[in-house]
Enzyme design. Structure first.
Site, PDB file in Angstrom:
ATOM      1  N   HIS A 122       0.786  -1.415  -0.027  1.00 55.47           N
ATOM      2  CA  HIS A 122      -0.183   0.131   0.065  1.00 55.47           C
ATOM      3  C   HIS A 122       0.995   0.873   0.077  1.00 55.47           C
ATOM      4  CE1 HIS A 122      -2.588   3.578   1.396  1.00 55.47           C
ATOM      5  NE2 HIS A 122      -3.235   3.159   1.241  1.00 55.47           N
ATOM      6  N   CYS A 123       2.328   1.219   0.790  1.00 60.40           N
ATOM      7  CA  CYS A 123       2.969   2.595   1.126  1.00 60.40           C
ATOM      8  C   CYS A 123       3.590   2.843   0.002  1.00 60.40           C
ATOM      9  CB  CYS A 123       3.668   2.652   2.004  1.00 60.40           C
ATOM     10  SG  CYS A 123       2.901   1.767   4.112  1.00 60.40           S
ATOM     11  N   LEU A 124       4.801   2.256  -1.023  1.00 58.34           N
ATOM     12  CA  LEU A 124       5.408   3.183  -1.485  1.00 58.34           C
ATOM     13  C   LEU A 124       4.747   3.176  -2.912  1.00 58.34           C
ATOM     14  CD1 LEU A 124       8.752   1.305  -1.285  1.00 58.34           C
ATOM     15  CD2 LEU A 124       7.530   2.755   0.436  1.00 58.34           C
TER      16      LEU A 124
END
Length: 419
Positions: free
Chosen positions: A258-260
């Site tokens: 989800h983050c990068l």
């Protein structure tokens, strides 16, 4: 306290259970009824949460999963841990808005609302607070408390968990900060107060932007090194011997989770939409990392042509790993899946093996297992995308006709190429 955690995913469920284990009475609000029923039955769908742990907390009576908004009534602390995806490459705060509207109905004087969902600076102040005030008739900072505390969950990381990872906390006012800090002090070992909401929001997206940009740097370095005929992996090992001023990052098939792939876009989109300025380094990093799956496919295509005088079309390819990181079943935004999709679009006959996704994950991927009678020698090429610990790399090197190792975990050999 009566704590409500909105969203029982990879961030919300660990927080809800930890709060219940430390003495709070917790309502885990999950609007997805199938998920809610699974939790009520003691079956965890989050890899980092063992079902036995869930069952123990359920038996204690301290944790109750619910899809009924009425169960939010009377909360002392409510934490929003809902998804913040991208829609058409723009931030989508629909779930945050929905959570704010639901909470506003049950918001009482003295209560505290904390946003944990990753977002751009200004979201808590400009989006969440107006929804809470409008729906409740109360004033933030006077009648109730509001804060932001960015999640730092790293799926599959057994060393750094919710309780021992330093927790940034921020509040609208000094009194809000104290309330937010008091709650997180009860569930985590270390809290780190921020001077303001926007600083805490920016810290979260910058943490992931830092990784995103550095991964893009080594991904481009690996391409240039290949063109120059230089071993980039050895180069990085050499550079990492410097005891100061250098942090080692490694190339790979792209970025996932989800983050990068998402968080840096939140920052660059917000700066452009609000102020008309371009965050050039983020956009360049995004271009490089998004093109990395195509680069992997080109490298495999070149190898098949050079070594066997055959095209990707019709080639039998074994893809090892579909999750975005080793030893987890998390396939969100996985570059491995993108490589698989591109190879299939080019006509390759791709078999995917992922021991963590054999019983779940993306249903459109036909997962093979060790009991299928399949042999590595049956394939024209193997592309190692996610180096799960269960893969026998020694056997792979001994039996495969050709391996493209996108993670640099195999020793170089005539038939083993590292990205």
């Amino acid at each position: 306290m009566h704590v409500c955690v909105l969203g029982q995913g990879y961030v919300g469920l660990p927080l809800a259970l930890r709060a219940a284990e430390t003495g709070h009475t917790v309502t885990g609000y999950e609007p997805d009824r199938n998920r809610c029923e699974s939790l009520a039955a003691g079956s965890s769908y989050i890899e980092d949460i063992d079902s036995a742990r869930l069952q123990q907390v359920l038996r204690s009576g301290a944790y109750t999963p619910s899809s009924d908004p009425k169960d939010l009534k009377g909360f002392d602390v409510a934490v929003i841990t809902v998804p913040t995806p991208l829609t058409d490459r723009a931030p989508d705060l629909t779930c945050v808005r929905d959570a704010g509207e639901v909470l506003a109905r049950w918001l009482e004087p003295g209560a505290t609302v904390v946003l944990e969902s990753t977002t751009h600076p200004g979201t808590t102040r400009d989006v969440l607070i107006p929804l809470l005030e409008e729906g409740s008739g109360l004033i933030a900072g006077r009648d109730f408390h509001v804060g932001f505390s960015p999640e730092r969950i790293d799926p599959g990381n057994a060393d750094w968990r919710l309780e021992n990872t330093p927790k940034i906390v921020a509040g609208l006012t000094d009194a809000c900060l104290l309330r937010v800090k008091d709650f997180y002090d009860s569930v985590t070992d270390v809290t780190v107060p921020a001077s303001g909401l926007e600083e805490a929001e920016l810290a979260k997206v910058f943490e992931n932007t830092y990784r995103h940009v550095n991964i893009a740097l080594v991904n481009e370095l690996s391409r240039m090194a290949h063109t120059l005929g230089v071993d980039v992996w050895h180069t990085l090992e050499l550079a990492a011997t410097k005891p100061f001023g250098f942090t080692k990052f490694l190339p790979g098939p792209g970025v996932g989770g989800h983050c990068l792939p998402i968080d840096p876009v939140y920052l660059s989109h917000h700066v452009k939409a609000r102020h008309g300025q371009t965050f050039r380094l983020i956009e360049l990093a995004q271009d490089i990392n998004e093109s990395q799956p195509d680069y992997v496919v080109r490298r495999l295509q070149d190898a098949l042509n050079r070594r066997f005088r055959r095209s990707v079309h019709g080639a039998r390819v074994l893809a090892l790993g579909a999750a975005y990181k080793p030893d987890t079943s998390d396939a969100r935004q996985s570059p491995a899946v993108q490589v698989i999709d591109r190879l299939r679009a080019m006509g390759a006959d791709v078999t995917v093996v992922d021991p963590f996704l054999a019983d779940g994950g993306r249903r459109d991927i036909p997962f093979a297992t060790s009991g299928s009678g399949m042999s590595v020698a049956d394939f024209d090429a193997v592309v190692l995308l996610t180096p799960h610990g269960e893969f026998d790399l020694t056997q792979l090197a001994a039996e495969a006709a050709y391996v493209l190792d996108t993670r640099g975990v195999m020793a170089p050999a005539p038939h083993v190429e590292r990205l």
